[in-house]
Design a protein around this motif. Structure first.
Motif, PDB file in Angstrom:
ATOM      1  N   ASP A  12     -85.282 -18.528  13.840  1.00  0.00           N
ATOM      2  CA  ASP A  12     -84.059 -18.039  13.212  1.00  0.00           C
ATOM      3  C   ASP A  12     -83.500 -19.123  12.306  1.00  0.00           C
ATOM      4  N   PRO A  13     -83.768 -19.046  10.995  1.00  0.00           N
ATOM      5  CA  PRO A  13     -83.283 -20.072  10.082  1.00  0.00           C
ATOM      6  C   PRO A  13     -81.758 -20.101   9.967  1.00  0.00           C
ATOM      7  N   ASN A  14     -81.075 -19.031  10.408  1.00  0.00           N
ATOM      8  CA  ASN A  14     -79.612 -19.017  10.364  1.00  0.00           C
ATOM      9  C   ASN A  14     -79.013 -20.146  11.202  1.00  0.00           C
ATOM     10  N   ASN A  15     -79.640 -20.440  12.342  1.00  0.00           N
ATOM     11  CA  ASN A  15     -79.148 -21.536  13.181  1.00  0.00           C
ATOM     12  C   ASN A  15     -79.179 -22.859  12.421  1.00  0.00           C
ATOM     13  N   LEU A  16     -80.249 -23.085  11.693  1.00  0.00           N
ATOM     14  CA  LEU A  16     -80.383 -24.318  10.924  1.00  0.00           C
ATOM     15  C   LEU A  16     -79.359 -24.367   9.791  1.00  0.00           C
ATOM     16  N   ILE A  17     -79.232 -23.301   9.041  1.00  0.00           N
ATOM     17  CA  ILE A  17     -78.287 -23.291   7.921  1.00  0.00           C
ATOM     18  C   ILE A  17     -76.855 -23.453   8.424  1.00  0.00           C
ATOM     19  N   ARG A  60     -85.508 -31.607   1.626  1.00  0.00           N
ATOM     20  CA  ARG A  60     -84.161 -31.780   1.065  1.00  0.00           C
ATOM     21  C   ARG A  60     -83.117 -31.795   2.184  1.00  0.00           C
ATOM     22  N   LEU A  61     -83.292 -30.928   3.176  1.00  0.00           N
ATOM     23  CA  LEU A  61     -82.371 -30.917   4.314  1.00  0.00           C
ATOM     24  C   LEU A  61     -82.436 -32.233   5.073  1.00  0.00           C
ATOM     25  N   ARG A  62     -83.631 -32.776   5.224  1.00  0.00           N
ATOM     26  CA  ARG A  62     -83.790 -34.061   5.900  1.00  0.00           C
ATOM     27  C   ARG A  62     -83.067 -35.168   5.138  1.00  0.00           C
ATOM     28  N   ASN A  70     -88.524 -32.845  12.722  1.00  0.00           N
ATOM     29  CA  ASN A  70     -88.699 -32.158  14.010  1.00  0.00           C
ATOM     30  C   ASN A  70     -87.379 -31.589  14.519  1.00  0.00           C
ATOM     31  N   ASP A  71     -86.284 -32.330  14.378  1.00  0.00           N
ATOM     32  CA  ASP A  71     -84.976 -31.824  14.811  1.00  0.00           C
ATOM     33  C   ASP A  71     -84.558 -30.611  13.996  1.00  0.00           C
ATOM     34  N   LEU A  72     -84.798 -30.661  12.692  1.00  0.00           N
ATOM     35  CA  LEU A  72     -84.471 -29.520  11.832  1.00  0.00           C
ATOM     36  C   LEU A  72     -85.288 -28.297  12.224  1.00  0.00           C
ATOM     37  N   GLN A  73     -86.567 -28.508  12.475  1.00  0.00           N
ATOM     38  CA  GLN A  73     -87.427 -27.396  12.885  1.00  0.00           C
ATOM     39  C   GLN A  73     -86.974 -26.825  14.227  1.00  0.00           C
ATOM     40  N   LEU A  75     -83.994 -26.733  15.395  1.00  0.00           N
ATOM     41  CA  LEU A  75     -82.771 -25.958  15.201  1.00  0.00           C
ATOM     42  C   LEU A  75     -83.054 -24.517  14.815  1.00  0.00           C
ATOM     43  N   MET A  76     -84.130 -24.299  14.081  1.00  0.00           N
ATOM     44  CA  MET A  76     -84.435 -22.935  13.663  1.00  0.00           C
ATOM     45  C   MET A  76     -85.528 -22.286  14.510  1.00  0.00           C
ATOM     46  N   GLY A  77     -85.986 -23.007  15.572  1.00  0.00           N
ATOM     47  CA  GLY A  77     -86.988 -22.426  16.451  1.00  0.00           C
ATOM     48  C   GLY A  77     -88.379 -22.409  15.865  1.00  0.00           C
ATOM     49  N   ASP A  78     -88.642 -23.296  14.927  1.00  0.00           N
ATOM     50  CA  ASP A  78     -89.940 -23.361  14.264  1.00  0.00           C
ATOM     51  C   ASP A  78     -90.829 -24.351  15.007  1.00  0.00           C
ATOM     52  N   ARG A  79     -91.973 -23.884  15.464  1.00  0.00           N
ATOM     53  CA  ARG A  79     -92.880 -24.740  16.213  1.00  0.00           C
ATOM     54  C   ARG A  79     -93.984 -25.328  15.348  1.00  0.00           C
ATOM     55  N   ARG A  80     -94.031 -24.965  14.054  1.00  0.00           N
ATOM     56  CA  ARG A  80     -95.073 -25.534  13.179  1.00  0.00           C
ATOM     57  C   ARG A  80     -94.818 -27.018  13.013  1.00  0.00           C
ATOM     58  N   ARG A  81     -95.853 -27.787  12.891  1.00  0.00           N
ATOM     59  CA  ARG A  81     -95.694 -29.217  12.669  1.00  0.00           C
ATOM     60  C   ARG A  81     -96.321 -29.674  11.363  1.00  0.00           C
ATOM     61  N   LYS A  82     -96.874 -28.718  10.611  1.00  0.00           N
ATOM     62  CA  LYS A  82     -97.437 -29.038   9.301  1.00  0.00           C
ATOM     63  C   LYS A  82     -96.904 -28.041   8.295  1.00  0.00           C
ATOM     64  N   PHE A  83     -96.589 -28.530   7.117  1.00  0.00           N
ATOM     65  CA  PHE A  83     -96.124 -27.682   6.025  1.00  0.00           C
ATOM     66  C   PHE A  83     -96.981 -27.941   4.812  1.00  0.00           C
ATOM     67  N   ARG A  84     -97.159 -26.918   4.029  1.00  0.00           N
ATOM     68  CA  ARG A  84     -97.872 -27.067   2.758  1.00  0.00           C
ATOM     69  C   ARG A  84     -96.845 -26.977   1.648  1.00  0.00           C
TER      70      ARG A  84
END
Length: 95
Positions: A12-17, A60-62, A70-73, A75-84
């Motif tokens: 849920d990206p709303n939690n992060l925003i 940018r958020l970081r 990792n803390d930002l991820q 917050l939104m419940g994202d378990r991915r650890r790699k981004f492209r």
């Protein structure tokens, strides 16, 4: 028997925003967009899950919050650890 899925947060990206809005003492999503140097509809699309929060916005958020990726991820419940990074070469404007 313990269900391993019960402890996992739903994406849920709303939690992060919302957390970033509070941390930076911003008034609304338009102010968040200005701080991130993106257009306001981007934030709206991320909130409504029409656009994933990608690597550029995460970095940018970081930079803005000083929080770890990792803390930002988390917050939104994202378990991915790699981004492209979605980087496209600039087109030559040939007339």
């Amino acid at each position: 028997m313990t269900d391993l899925n019960t402890n996992q947060k739903k994406y849920d990206p709303n939690n992060l925003i919302d957390a970033v809005t509070a941390r930076l003492a911003l008034k609304n999503d338009a102010a968040v967009a200005r701080a991130l140097k993106v257009e306001a509809p981007i934030i709206e699309k991320v909130r409504s899950n029409k656009l994933p929060l990608g690597g550029y916005l995460l970095m940018r958020l970081r930079e803005l919050t000083g929080m770890s990726v990792n803390d930002l991820q988390d917050l939104m419940g994202d378990r991915r650890r790699k981004f492209r990074m979605n980087v496209r070469p600039a087109r030559a404007n040939i007339n």
